[in-house]
Enzyme design. Structure first.
Site, PDB file in Angstrom:
ATOM      1  N   SER D 273       0.851  -1.178   0.000  1.00  0.00           N
ATOM      2  CA  SER D 273       0.000   0.000   0.000  1.00  0.00           C
ATOM      3  C   SER D 273       0.888   1.229   0.000  1.00  0.00           C
ATOM      4  O   SER D 273       1.990   1.204   0.570  1.00  0.00           O
ATOM      5  CB  SER D 273      -0.872  -0.046   1.255  1.00  0.00           C
ATOM      6  OG  SER D 273      -1.181   1.244   1.717  1.00  0.00           O
ATOM      7  N   LYS D 279       1.407  -3.617   5.067  1.00  0.00           N
ATOM      8  CA  LYS D 279       0.209  -4.340   4.673  1.00  0.00           C
ATOM      9  C   LYS D 279       0.465  -5.278   3.487  1.00  0.00           C
ATOM     10  O   LYS D 279       1.157  -4.921   2.553  1.00  0.00           O
ATOM     11  CB  LYS D 279      -0.866  -3.323   4.292  1.00  0.00           C
ATOM     12  CG  LYS D 279      -2.264  -3.837   4.407  1.00  0.00           C
ATOM     13  CD  LYS D 279      -3.230  -2.689   4.565  1.00  0.00           C
ATOM     14  CE  LYS D 279      -4.602  -3.069   4.068  1.00  0.00           C
ATOM     15  NZ  LYS D 279      -4.760  -2.930   2.639  1.00  0.00           N
ATOM     16  N   ASN D 281      -1.520  -7.317   0.610  1.00  0.00           N
ATOM     17  CA  ASN D 281      -2.837  -7.450   0.000  1.00  0.00           C
ATOM     18  C   ASN D 281      -2.886  -8.643  -0.962  1.00  0.00           C
ATOM     19  O   ASN D 281      -1.953  -8.856  -1.723  1.00  0.00           O
ATOM     20  CB  ASN D 281      -3.173  -6.188  -0.785  1.00  0.00           C
ATOM     21  CG  ASN D 281      -3.290  -4.969   0.120  1.00  0.00           C
ATOM     22  OD1 ASN D 281      -3.874  -5.067   1.188  1.00  0.00           O
ATOM     23  ND2 ASN D 281      -2.721  -3.852  -0.287  1.00  0.00           N
ATOM     24  N   ARG D 312     -26.950 -10.584 -42.664  1.00  0.00           N
ATOM     25  CA  ARG D 312     -25.728 -10.111 -41.982  1.00  0.00           C
ATOM     26  C   ARG D 312     -26.047  -8.785 -41.309  1.00  0.00           C
ATOM     27  O   ARG D 312     -26.507  -7.847 -41.969  1.00  0.00           O
ATOM     28  CB  ARG D 312     -24.564  -9.928 -42.964  1.00  0.00           C
ATOM     29  CG  ARG D 312     -23.315  -9.362 -42.307  1.00  0.00           C
ATOM     30  CD  ARG D 312     -22.012  -9.853 -42.948  1.00  0.00           C
ATOM     31  NE  ARG D 312     -21.905  -9.608 -44.380  1.00  0.00           N
ATOM     32  CZ  ARG D 312     -22.168 -10.510 -45.321  1.00  0.00           C
ATOM     33  NH1 ARG D 312     -22.573 -11.725 -44.990  1.00  0.00           N
ATOM     34  NH2 ARG D 312     -22.053 -10.206 -46.587  1.00  0.00           N
TER      35      ARG D 312
END
Lengths: 354, 354, 354, 354
Positions: D273, D279, D281, D312
């Site tokens: 972070s 941290k 994650n 088409r």
């Protein structure tokens, strides 16, 4: 960026002007603007030393982030901001490095950078919307009185005029243009709330810092913590799809009017076929329908992202990153095609009146 | 109505109050109100005789449409209005029968009836939104200061307070409540434009008739022909999904907070299991996520309907009929669950603080 | 069930035969069949006493669940199964009550009940698909040689025959009919895996119990634990949308062919207008487009439900409950309309050849 | 291609290997292979002179299409094929130029080129699926016996083993791998049917030409005219979303297991972070959820394209071009992340057992 579509479809399906507004360079520039405005504002309120802000602003002049390194950082962290800040800190050097990004978090940088990029994008779209509306006014001036068969449920109903149908198209675009005011107000905001939205390291000056930044960046300050509240993104996506939907309705009408037996519109320079040289296809009209359907599908992805768990959801936020640029591109492309399509109209009205 | 869901899921997935607001009776009553207001207004401006209007209004008192016959008409015509008008004319009788529905078309009746039904529905939702916001204020009063772990990317970040998370939920709902003003203004309108939107049989008095009707019906008069311009429906659908998305975010948060090892919320009376009698499930929290996803999916269908070809598209219009009531139901249900869920919160905050 | 659509739209938008196949009674009957087959199988392998199974089966004859009570249970538990089992146990009485539902969990009952309900629904759809294909064969026999303008990109290309276009429609339906084999094989399965999918209370006889149940219920035994693996539901939803998409293509073609100036098809008894008595609208053709778009939108909700967290997700599972019955209804309705639409074709081919 | 995403997100959101398989060069090469196989086959059956085929094949060696010119052609015609053929004819020169593309149409080239590109893409995905399954087998070998809390409705239910949860993940992927057989069979086909699907200029030898081409290109010959029948595309899109949905379920589970208080999995090298250096994650786990939701949303766009009007549809076909490459990219990216995520698992099981 991985090349998923062949480049020769760019002219049909992409808006070349967007690269310079939302591509890699634009993104880095916007993130840098955030960091500079943050440092300047924090220096003004005394959260960081003035000389730190000066050094950061000076260093930024020569800051060229290493894109490969940013890529590795983005993969590791799920967002580019941490590595961007790390590189910027290295470039700023000691002893001021530690003052870069003070009190901010990844989402502050990325979301504010989005707002900064959206400013010129929305200005571009507004100008193009204006041009399409002007093109409709030209059609109105030229063909408003021409008879047209009013059609309901794909069947002839009663005669109307070309002007009546043009007015429906124009009304949809007028209202979209007016709705842009609100979309802009909701989206062009500063995000600054720190690690978990509590602005814990910004202290009692948080609001003052935001206001300084907003003034410097041409944004406004929201009255709420924007991290996990994504309703403004929804409003943007809804608006983009409102624009393409309006243009898709016009495209669908024109493709139906251009059917051979109906012949209620003549388009100069329509597309051909590899098998039938004589055939003239209302390509831009059809593509408007395609782009409208595309955005109508995508809008559901943005609405899903409103379910943004806790203080920051990687899963929900990343989905915005995947979908929003696509919708911007589709909208920009549709506006370009619409302008060109209307410019190619050389006749409107029932064929018997020609 | 075909019973697709077992009735015992009604309490979980449907909003029982909506039946009386948008079901068969409400729809017939709203269509009748349109026809009466039309006749009255046309009599005032002199488009139909005053005695015709009087007779129509008198006859309406005892008008009970034959629902089976309406069903056959709806299947044949793709819309119920033609048969409804036919039955009403028979009931009014000669010589006034021919003055019923003068200058109007199916879409005028149906779309105005929708606006009439939406009035009380939106009032109900507004009241419920207010109740949910009040419930959040109660939580705030009780638990705002409790410590909570701020979580980003599903990982503990830094401590925040329960009040901060509650404020995010409340902000999303506040903004939705404010946005209702615009949704209401756009949707509570009179539609009256005749067979192909040209008001051809209403003459120069069309606008005056609309204003008389609007006054009588508590609606406003749009400055555009609303038949093929469906942007107001989009704005309504977007708003409904904005509400359920906000509630879904809250539900997702609460379901995560209620995890056993995390224990940041306690809910009274949560649901059990057929296999594990001891287990307490955060049912309403989960259902809020379900309802939010449901509406996020549906919103794409409404956006598709913006591509409404020509003067009236059966294909696009009918899709609105299928999706909009579902979204109303989902929103109403989510508001009910949200109120009850919040009322059941007996504790918020980190378990260590308990 | 909350009445969201007026009953007079049932004929247009709902499949009345489904109520008896998937409504409240059908659901209760299917859940009861699960419990009886479970008890019988468990008695055979000796997991519960034979007399307990006999008593359960006997009591089931007179078991009429209290629907209001089921509704309260469903709201509390998020699923009806726990209360259904509780009521059944009360009805069975002591001392055998405790043997009801041995080793099973809510999802076993509900998912197996779904499989039991799907059997007749898919048989009905298969029969209707066959009828639509037969109707196409009738058209082919009558009009295959008629000239038709081949159209690409909404423009006349080169002449083809009506038979060529009919062959495209038929091919899409043929392949859908063939694909049903696989959908059926994947979905008509016994779910029996206990509280968290580990069959912990069924012991080493779990597989034998499943096989006994499968034989009794006309289902098969999956080689995986089906609780949190929802890929079979996706395959069902995809198939339903494949059917309605095929019919929607046919409907879109017919609506385009029926345009006044094009006149390549004549439909007997098309719908009228409240404003224009002379007008004939290709209502069923348009509705086929609507129903196809509806299912195309819904399919996305089922795919979302594949992200079914942990051993059982209330949020994801409940979304299936909301969407799947809608898709079944839409598909059934589209098959009915398609059959009737084709039966109403009295002419196909270029108008000049008429 | 317009740069919509900054390049530093490529590692997170795009599959770099796809550029060489479906980008501009791959597309031109595939279109050229179609034209060469067509000429060779037509020479064998005598529809064009053998020396014309030889000349075309020889000239192809040095054919480098002008991409800017292709872009202009694509914009004008709505498809690149007409200009590609025109350029190839110029390059082949007279008198053989006229034999290039004999009896074929734009959709024949583009759709067969898609099949040619899909071959290696699906092989790549199959290999990656195999690698993910192997990684699960490694986890199973290492951790199958570890205790894990079984969780239903986000609440602890009863203890299970890590092996049981791994088995659910693996089963979903196994079944997806098996389903690839059918997807491949349906999609790896030659499209050759001429201007409006009637093979009018290929005469009685059409089927023989197709079989020669199929043999040369490693494709098969469908038993239907594939132009306007898009069910095979749906089956491909459904499969791609089935794969990402399965991986998304795994990602969601792992993100939930990685929550700090739950700690049922340890991932090496998770992301950081910008605000909180400590941290970790679970970035890849979250991105798997994002990619699954993205594809779940897109699948609805492909289903819409099944409503492919007439011989088409430019509108429907172009929508496939926009969505399918995105879904391929998302699927490829998810497979890469899944492999890396599983490789990073260093522990699974309840923390108390660590």
């Amino acid at each position: 960026m991985t090349e998923l579509l062949p480049t020769f479809l760019d002219s049909l399906l992409t808006d070349g002007e967007l690269t310079s507004l939302i591509g890699t360079e634009a993104d880095c520039a916007a993130m840098l603007r955030f960091e500079l405005a943050l440092a300047a504002a924090e220096a003004v309120v005394g959260l960081i030393p003035r000389q730190a802000a000066s050094r950061i602003i000076e260093a930024a002049q020569t800051f060229r982030p290493d894109l490969d390194q940013l890529g590795r950082g983005a993969l590791k962290d799920g967002v580019v901001a941490a590595d961007f800040v790390r590189q910027l800190r290295v470039h700023v050097g000691e002893p001021e490095a530690g003052h870069v990004h003070t009190g901010a978090t990844s989402q502050d940088v990325i979301d504010t950078a989005l707002a900064l990029k959206l400013g010129p994008v929305l200005a571009l779209f507004e100008a193009r919307l204006g041009a399409v509306i002007s093109a409709l006014d030209r059609l109105k001036a030229d063909f408003a009185g021409e008879p047209l068969m009013g059609r309901t449920r794909m069947q002839a109903a009663i005669p109307i005029t070309a002007g009546q149908r043009i007015a429906v198209w124009r009304g949809l675009l007028d209202r979209a243009a007016k709705a842009l005011v609100e979309v802009r107000a909701r989206n062009l905001i500063v995000s600054l709330a720190g690690a978990a939205g509590s602005s814990d390291k910004l202290g009692h000056q948080a609001e003052e810092i935001r206001h300084h930044m907003a003034a410097a960046l041409g944004l406004s300050v929201p009255d709420y913590v924007p991290h996990a509240a994504r309703d403004r993104i929804i409003s943007l996506g809804d608006w983009l799809s409102q624009v393409t939907g309006a243009l898709g309705k016009m495209g669908q009408d024109i493709a139906l009017m251009a059917q051979n037996e109906i012949g209620e519109v003549t388009l100069a320079g329509s597309g051909g076929s590899s098998a039938m040289a004589h055939k003239q296809n209302p390509v831009r009209a059809e593509v408007l329908v395609t782009l409208a359907r595309f955005n109508a599908v995508q809008v559901s992805g943005l609405h899903l992202s409103l379910i943004h768990e806790q203080e920051r959801s990687g899963a929900a936020w990343t989905l915005e990153w995947m979908i929003l640029p696509q919708m911007l591109n589709t909208t920009g492309t549709a506006l370009l095609h619409a302008g060109n399509l209307l410019a190619s109209v050389t006749r409107m009205g029932s064929p018997s009146s020609a």
